[in-house]
Design an enzyme around this catalytic site. Structure first.
Site, PDB file in Angstrom:
ATOM      1  N   ASP A   1     -33.628  85.577  52.571  1.00  0.00           N
ATOM      2  CA  ASP A   1     -33.905  84.424  53.047  1.00  0.00           C
ATOM      3  C   ASP A   1     -34.537  84.553  54.374  1.00  0.00           C
ATOM      4  O   ASP A   1     -33.928  85.703  55.134  1.00  0.00           O
ATOM      5  CB  ASP A   1     -32.723  83.577  53.147  1.00  0.00           C
ATOM      6  CG  ASP A   1     -32.125  83.211  51.718  1.00  0.00           C
ATOM      7  OD1 ASP A   1     -32.855  83.080  50.771  1.00  0.00           O
ATOM      8  OD2 ASP A   1     -30.847  82.823  51.581  1.00  0.00           O
TER       9      ASP A   1
ATOM     10  N   ARG B   1     -32.506  88.088  46.512  1.00  0.00           N
ATOM     11  CA  ARG B   1     -33.285  87.153  47.201  1.00  0.00           C
ATOM     12  C   ARG B   1     -33.273  87.188  48.621  1.00  0.00           C
ATOM     13  O   ARG B   1     -31.931  87.285  49.054  1.00  0.00           O
ATOM     14  CB  ARG B   1     -33.052  85.764  46.730  1.00  0.00           C
ATOM     15  CG  ARG B   1     -34.123  84.652  47.051  1.00  0.00           C
ATOM     16  CD  ARG B   1     -33.570  83.372  46.715  1.00  0.00           C
ATOM     17  NE  ARG B   1     -32.690  82.813  47.755  1.00  0.00           N
ATOM     18  CZ  ARG B   1     -31.345  82.567  47.675  1.00  0.00           C
ATOM     19  NH1 ARG B   1     -30.841  82.521  46.328  1.00  0.00           N
ATOM     20  NH2 ARG B   1     -30.582  82.112  48.643  1.00  0.00           N
TER      21      ARG B   1
ATOM     22  N   GLU C   1     -17.706  79.827  45.286  1.00  0.00           N
ATOM     23  CA  GLU C   1     -19.119  79.508  44.489  1.00  0.00           C
ATOM     24  C   GLU C   1     -18.852  79.130  42.957  1.00  0.00           C
ATOM     25  O   GLU C   1     -19.855  79.570  42.148  1.00  0.00           O
ATOM     26  CB  GLU C   1     -20.149  80.388  44.903  1.00  0.00           C
ATOM     27  CG  GLU C   1     -20.641  80.543  46.274  1.00  0.00           C
ATOM     28  CD  GLU C   1     -21.618  81.589  46.631  1.00  0.00           C
ATOM     29  OE1 GLU C   1     -22.866  81.250  46.566  1.00  0.00           O
ATOM     30  OE2 GLU C   1     -21.125  82.749  47.325  1.00  0.00           O
TER      31      GLU C   1
ATOM     32  N   TYR D   1     -28.171  72.152  45.180  1.00  0.00           N
ATOM     33  CA  TYR D   1     -27.919  72.295  44.259  1.00  0.00           C
ATOM     34  C   TYR D   1     -27.887  71.024  43.237  1.00  0.00           C
ATOM     35  O   TYR D   1     -27.908  70.950  42.122  1.00  0.00           O
ATOM     36  CB  TYR D   1     -26.438  72.823  43.944  1.00  0.00           C
ATOM     37  CG  TYR D   1     -26.319  74.464  44.269  1.00  0.00           C
ATOM     38  CD1 TYR D   1     -26.962  75.323  43.691  1.00  0.00           C
ATOM     39  CD2 TYR D   1     -25.475  74.596  45.327  1.00  0.00           C
ATOM     40  CE1 TYR D   1     -26.987  76.658  44.087  1.00  0.00           C
ATOM     41  CE2 TYR D   1     -25.645  76.089  45.645  1.00  0.00           C
ATOM     42  CZ  TYR D   1     -26.342  77.001  45.095  1.00  0.00           C
ATOM     43  OH  TYR D   1     -26.219  78.389  45.541  1.00  0.00           O
TER      44      TYR D   1
ATOM     45  N   GLY E   1     -28.551  82.790  42.482  1.00  0.00           N
ATOM     46  CA  GLY E   1     -28.281  81.564  41.596  1.00  0.00           C
ATOM     47  C   GLY E   1     -29.514  81.404  40.678  1.00  0.00           C
ATOM     48  O   GLY E   1     -30.618  81.720  40.612  1.00  0.00           O
TER      49      GLY E   1
ATOM     50  N   ASN F   1     -29.157  87.777  49.018  1.00  0.00           N
ATOM     51  CA  ASN F   1     -28.403  87.465  47.829  1.00  0.00           C
ATOM     52  C   ASN F   1     -28.640  88.590  46.683  1.00  0.00           C
ATOM     53  O   ASN F   1     -29.872  88.657  46.297  1.00  0.00           O
ATOM     54  CB  ASN F   1     -28.646  86.356  47.365  1.00  0.00           C
ATOM     55  CG  ASN F   1     -28.434  85.206  48.705  1.00  0.00           C
ATOM     56  OD1 ASN F   1     -27.149  84.807  48.765  1.00  0.00           O
ATOM     57  ND2 ASN F   1     -29.092  84.967  49.493  1.00  0.00           N
TER      58      ASN F   1
ATOM     59  N   GLU G   1     -30.483  86.653  55.635  1.00  0.00           N
ATOM     60  CA  GLU G   1     -29.391  87.229  54.680  1.00  0.00           C
ATOM     61  C   GLU G   1     -30.279  87.639  53.519  1.00  0.00           C
ATOM     62  O   GLU G   1     -31.495  87.347  52.978  1.00  0.00           O
ATOM     63  CB  GLU G   1     -28.503  86.046  54.390  1.00  0.00           C
ATOM     64  CG  GLU G   1     -28.661  84.997  53.591  1.00  0.00           C
ATOM     65  CD  GLU G   1     -27.518  84.065  53.533  1.00  0.00           C
ATOM     66  OE1 GLU G   1     -26.966  84.371  52.326  1.00  0.00           O
ATOM     67  OE2 GLU G   1     -27.217  83.380  54.187  1.00  0.00           O
TER      68      GLU G   1
ATOM     69  N   SER H   1     -24.299  80.157  49.818  1.00  0.00           N
ATOM     70  CA  SER H   1     -24.325  78.568  49.345  1.00  0.00           C
ATOM     71  C   SER H   1     -24.094  77.749  50.427  1.00  0.00           C
ATOM     72  O   SER H   1     -23.492  76.785  50.203  1.00  0.00           O
ATOM     73  CB  SER H   1     -23.476  78.356  48.273  1.00  0.00           C
ATOM     74  OG  SER H   1     -23.928  78.946  47.023  1.00  0.00           O
TER      75      SER H   1
END
Length: 324
Positions: free
Chosen positions: A265, A263, A26, A224, A285, A281, A279, A154
């Site tokens: 999900d 974050r 990433e 992205y 991002g 994070n 998951e 990602s």
């Protein structure tokens, strides 16, 4: 707040390193995130400097004499606890979760085990190895199912498997990134994400974002680099369901002892509106397409103020006597 007060506040943060780039898959996204964070902090008067761990070693990091660092690295060697351990050794306060929480959150399989031990709902799964009878996996998890590397983000290396014949190719792709591969029950429904800011009792959930990707394909490109994906913030749902998902996300965050920011999900099953944790994070991002800044904006918080708030939470996690 007066201009002088703002200047004093920025000065109190000291010399700040923004860590981005790195060696993970990433890297490209991390450079985008870190550049945004660096510019945001500088716009607030912070003495911020770029540092790429892929180009400079820990001796250089120590020599920079940073008072704190903002971790804008994604994936391995930045989000997985290894960098956090080095920063603890160097005595440099850092943003985000500590060594153990970062390592666990980076491992989707271990994360599921922790969540399940706390009674939190996550899709049924199987761990695949070279010895696994791949043709039997759909019998247990059903079709379609998801195959992905458990240590990447990602959407890297992920495949939606629609038939038995797709299993071998999906496994081979994911195995390029990991020794173990995660197969997961596919949840048909709405794709949501919940930003968490803060630590322990002070942790709070920001407005939920619903992601509506072209043909339901929220892949690397749509995540992205295109404007085709639609984001609904706050996600259109009733107050009770919103509160349930935000609370579930907070519990998922606390179960792993995350701190600072993250974050979560979530998938909301179409048939019964049941939420499933997918998951977490711990270094999300921060690009122009990223979801954490979007959720913050919905509360009236600018990108610059968000970066500053996260930076202020930087601390060492392993010593009560550490500076912060």
């Amino acid at each position: 707040m007066s201009e002088q007060t703002l200047q004093n506040e920025a000065a109190a943060l000291g010399r700040v390193g923004v860590l981005f780039g790195g060696r993970s898959a990433e890297r490209e996204i991390s450079i985008m995130s870190g550049t945004g964070v660096l510019n945001a902090l500088r716009s607030k008067g912070v003495d911020a400097h770029a540092f790429d761990p892929a180009e400079r070693g820990f001796a250089d990091l120590a020599a920079e004499k940073f008072d704190r660092v903002f971790i804008a690295l994604h994936g391995r060697f930045g989000e997985d606890g290894s960098l956090q351990g080095a920063l603890e050794q160097l005595g440099i306060p850092y943003t985000g979760s500590g060594v153990m929480a970062s390592a666990i959150a980076m491992d989707k399989i271990f994360t599921k085990k922790i969540w399940m031990s706390h009674g939190l709902v996550t899709p049924k799964y199987a761990v695949l190895t070279p010895e696994t009878e791949l043709r039997l996996v759909p019998d247990d998890l059903g079709l379609p199912l998801i195959v992905k590397p458990p240590h990447e983000g990602s959407t890297i290396g992920i495949t939606k498997v629609n038939g038995y014949s797709d299993m071998q190719q999906a496994y081979a792709l994911a195995a390029q990134f990991d020794d173990e591969v995660l197969a997961e029950e596919f949840i048909q429904g709405r794709e949501l994400t919940v930003t968490i800011l803060g630590t322990d009792a002070q942790a709070r959930a920001l407005p939920i974002i619903e992601i509506v990707a072209p043909e339901g394909n929220y892949d690397y490109q749509n995540k992205y680099f295109t404007d085709d994906t639609k984001y609904l913030c706050p996600a259109p749902m009733d107050a009770a369901l919103t509160a349930e998902i935000q609370q579930m996300s907070l519990e998922a965050y606390r179960a792993l002892n995350c701190e600072g920011w993250a974050r979560v999900d979530v998938l909301l099953r179409a048939t019964d509106s049941k939420p499933f944790l997918i998951e977490i994070n711990t270094s999300p991002g921060m690009t122009g397409h990223s979801l954490v800044p979007m959720a913050a904006r919905a509360t009236g918080m600018s990108y610059e103020d968000l970066c500053l708030e996260i930076l202020k939470t930087a601390r060492l996690k392993m010593s009560k006597g550490s500076k912060s």
